[in-house]
Design an enzyme around this catalytic site. Structure first.
Site, PDB file in Angstrom:
ATOM      1  N   CYS A 160       7.602   4.485   5.726  1.00 31.79           N
ATOM      2  CA  CYS A 160       6.896   4.358   4.621  1.00 31.79           C
ATOM      3  C   CYS A 160       7.760   3.569   3.376  1.00 31.79           C
ATOM      4  CB  CYS A 160       6.362   5.520   4.219  1.00 31.79           C
ATOM      5  SG  CYS A 160       5.938   6.740   5.399  1.00 31.79           S
TER       6      CYS A 160
ATOM      7  N   CYS B 118      -1.076   8.136   7.725  1.00 28.29           N
ATOM      8  CA  CYS B 118      -2.667   7.957   7.106  1.00 28.29           C
ATOM      9  C   CYS B 118      -3.422   7.418   8.247  1.00 28.29           C
ATOM     10  CB  CYS B 118      -2.354   6.869   6.226  1.00 28.29           C
ATOM     11  SG  CYS B 118      -1.363   7.385   4.494  1.00 28.29           S
TER      12      CYS B 118
ATOM     13  N   CYS C 291      -3.192   3.702   9.518  1.00 27.67           N
ATOM     14  CA  CYS C 291      -2.001   3.147  10.189  1.00 27.67           C
ATOM     15  C   CYS C 291      -1.186   4.154  11.194  1.00 27.67           C
ATOM     16  CB  CYS C 291      -1.161   3.286   8.975  1.00 27.67           C
ATOM     17  SG  CYS C 291      -1.693   2.344   7.774  1.00 27.67           S
TER      18      CYS C 291
ATOM     19  N   CYS D 128       0.902  -1.194   0.112  1.00 25.77           N
ATOM     20  CA  CYS D 128       0.077  -0.136  -0.114  1.00 25.77           C
ATOM     21  C   CYS D 128       1.011   1.217  -0.051  1.00 25.77           C
ATOM     22  CB  CYS D 128      -0.883  -0.041   1.188  1.00 25.77           C
ATOM     23  SG  CYS D 128      -2.133   1.458   1.237  1.00 25.77           S
ATOM     24  N   CYS D 129       1.862   1.140   0.904  1.00 30.02           N
ATOM     25  CA  CYS D 129       2.791   2.148   0.770  1.00 30.02           C
ATOM     26  C   CYS D 129       3.550   2.561  -0.437  1.00 30.02           C
ATOM     27  CB  CYS D 129       3.752   2.177   1.954  1.00 30.02           C
ATOM     28  SG  CYS D 129       3.223   2.872   3.709  1.00 30.02           S
TER      29      CYS D 129
HETATM   30 FE1  SF4 Z   1      -1.234   2.697   2.981  1.00 33.29          FE
HETATM   31 FE2  SF4 Z   1      -1.129   3.014   5.643  1.00 33.29          FE
HETATM   32 FE3  SF4 Z   1       0.945   3.380   3.967  1.00 33.29          FE
HETATM   33 FE4  SF4 Z   1      -0.868   5.113   4.259  1.00 33.29          FE
HETATM   34  S1  SF4 Z   1       0.568   4.433   5.838  1.00 33.29           S
HETATM   35  S2  SF4 Z   1      -0.093   4.363   2.348  1.00 33.29           S
HETATM   36  S3  SF4 Z   1      -2.878   3.717   4.248  1.00 33.29           S
HETATM   37  S4  SF4 Z   1      -0.125   1.363   4.163  1.00 33.29           S
END
Ligand code: SF4
Length: 227
Positions: free
Chosen positions: A223, A201, A204, A118-119
């Site tokens: 991240c 985010c 998280c 996701c990151c």
């Molecule tokens: Fe995705 Fe969490 Fe990374 Fe944001 S911090 S990009 S929601 S995994």
């Protein structure tokens, strides 16, 4: 504005030693040297409250960008708008796929199953695209934030992205940052007053000291933007 640092030689193999420079001097030098191919990476945390103030004191047309994951806290989006109003600027938006496109390709709530993926989609790749158009970027990294950041220099060659990285607050403590925010009456993210020392985010991030509230309960601490 001319600074004593302006003539520092820049060789990625032997970065200049600018550790004695103040944050103000370093920002001034960096803007003089690189503008308009330099921008502040703004995550709307306490460090950026200070850096935005320094940046726009030096140049009203300084560039700022933010990674909009679509999952930031409402307080963060509100501060984004407040920042644009206060400094009469537009914060450039770097973004990955829409949440709908990500869900269609990878399923719902990828952050809960595979935060690294996701990151990568929502932060790392948009950052790479943004930095491709720059010669230098400014970050809010401070050495005391985490062991991974303890070795940060005030200016360093960012091998991964192929440009200079300027960390004007590298030697500042959290106390230094807050002193400056209060002295200058700078706007800041209200989540800090609710126990969030570090803000990312919403899915998280939990309240916590240092970076403890980021991806709490997992081994992940970064991240992938800085290492
Ligand atoms: Fe995705 Fe969490 Fe990374 Fe944001 S911090 S990009 S929601 S995994």
């Amino acid at each position: 504005m001319s600074t004593p640092l302006a003539s520092a030689a820049l060789d990625p193999a032997a970065p200049p030693n600018l550790e004695a420079a103040s944050a103000e001097a370093l920002v001034a030098w960096a803007l003089e040297r690189f503008h308009p191919r330099i921008a502040l990476a703004c995550s709307f945390q306490q460090e950026e409250s200070v850096l935005l103030d320094l940046l726009f004191a030096e140049r009203t047309d300084a560039r700022v960008f933010a990674l909009d994951t679509g999952l930031l806290f409402p307080e963060t989006y509100a501060l984004w708008e407040q920042t644009e109003r206060r400094y009469g600027t537009r914060v450039e938006r770097a973004a990955g796929p829409t949440l709908e496109a990500q869900a269609a390709a990878h399923g719902d709530a990828l952050w809960a199953r595979d935060p690294a993926a996701c990151c990568t989609l929502r932060k790392v790749e948009p950052l790479r695209a943004q930095l491709a158009g720059l010669d230098a970027w400014i970050t809010g990294i401070r050495r005391e934030q985490s062991p991974a950041r303890a070795g940060a220099h005030k200016i360093e060659w960012d091998e991964r992205h192929g440009l200079w990285k300027v960390n004007p607050l590298a030697d500042w403590t959290a106390k230094d940052v807050w002193r400056r925010i209060h002295e200058r009456d700078l706007p800041y993210n209200p989540l800090h007053d609710r126990g969030y020392a570090s803000i990312g985010c919403a899915p998280c991030t939990q309240p916590g000291a240092g970076r403890d509230g980021r991806w709490a309960g997992s081994d992940k601490t970064e991240c992938g933007l800085h290492g």
